[in-house]
Scaffold this active site. Sequence first.
Site, short mmCIF file in Angstrom:
data_model
loop_
_atom_site.label_atom_id
_atom_site.label_comp_id
_atom_site.label_asym_id
_atom_site.label_seq_id
_atom_site.Cartn_x
_atom_site.Cartn_y
_atom_site.Cartn_z
CD GLU A 1 -3.17 -1.41 1.39
OE1 GLU A 1 -2.89 -0.47 -0.02
OE2 GLU A 1 -3.80 -1.38 1.75
CG HIS B 1 -4.07 1.22 5.51
ND1 HIS B 1 -5.18 1.44 4.75
CD2 HIS B 1 -3.86 0.25 4.79
CE1 HIS B 1 -6.04 0.11 4.83
NE2 HIS B 1 -4.95 -0.98 4.19
CG HIS C 1 -7.56 -4.25 6.48
ND1 HIS C 1 -6.94 -5.47 6.26
CD2 HIS C 1 -7.07 -3.22 6.19
CE1 HIS C 1 -6.43 -4.92 5.32
NE2 HIS C 1 -6.14 -3.45 4.88
CE1 TYR D 1 -18.73 15.36 23.17
CE2 TYR D 1 -16.59 16.82 21.76
CZ TYR D 1 -17.16 15.32 22.64
OH TYR D 1 -16.14 15.53 23.58
CG HIS E 1 -8.78 -1.45 2.10
ND1 HIS E 1 -8.05 -1.05 0.54
CD2 HIS E 1 -8.38 -2.25 2.82
CE1 HIS E 1 -6.17 -1.73 0.92
NE2 HIS E 1 -6.86 -2.22 2.52
CE1 TYR F 1 -8.90 21.99 25.08
CE2 TYR F 1 -10.78 22.17 23.41
CZ TYR F 1 -10.25 22.66 24.43
OH TYR F 1 -11.01 22.86 26.18
ZN ZN Z 1 -4.72 -2.47 2.96
#
Ligand code: ZN
Length: 226
Positions: free
Chosen positions: A81, A100, A102, A121, A163, A216
């Site tokens: 990826e 990243h 899953h 929120y 994904h 903030y």
């Molecule tokens: Zn992936």
Amino acid sequence: MAFLHLQHLPHPALRADIIRTALQMNELGINQGKSGNVSARVEDEFLVTPTGIPYEKIRSEEIVAMRMDGTFEGKILPSSEWRFHRDIYAARADVHAIVHTHATFATTLACLDRAIPPFHYMVAAAGGRDIRCAPYATFGTQELSDHALAALRDRKACLLSHHGMIACAADLEKALALAVEVESLARMYWQALQIGEPALLPDSEMATVLEKFVAYGQQSFTDGAG
Ligand SMILES: [Zn+2]
């Protein structure tokens, strides 16, 4: 020789942080096996987890240093990826770390092509009124990267259809914290949907929350949560 090599390995602390972040993803239950990946920007390159090596076995020298043109030295292949990591760093000067995963609940919503709307929120933690779901494309492709970049416009996180999810931040700690927050929100939204369709906060209220988060300053978004 190996010792000498390690002595000259650049950015040892950041490499260790990437491995620790990858391990934490699984320990925190927001990823399974080898499916996720982690990267961090360094100077005009980025460091990314390798493909096919379990996190607990990754050694510092197996973290791949990639140039922005997608090339790298050595025989260890970067995560499949790597392309969306590269494209996010190229497009977003504010992003210095990417997680990243899953994650189960985020991916459940993504499998239904559902964005996370402003039902709570803290959705604003990802930078806007919602957390978008990028359309599906095959993993590792330019098409997926293009979809992800569009979904991340004015946002720090998005879902990827069928994904998983991407969380981006100024450093690895914040990127991991945001990934945990997105998964928590996905779980709450999914649970709420078991009872009914939750009412959504109006855009004006989400704008107020976003302003408070900005007030903030550069602190972690979680500082605005209490
Ligand atoms: Zn992936």
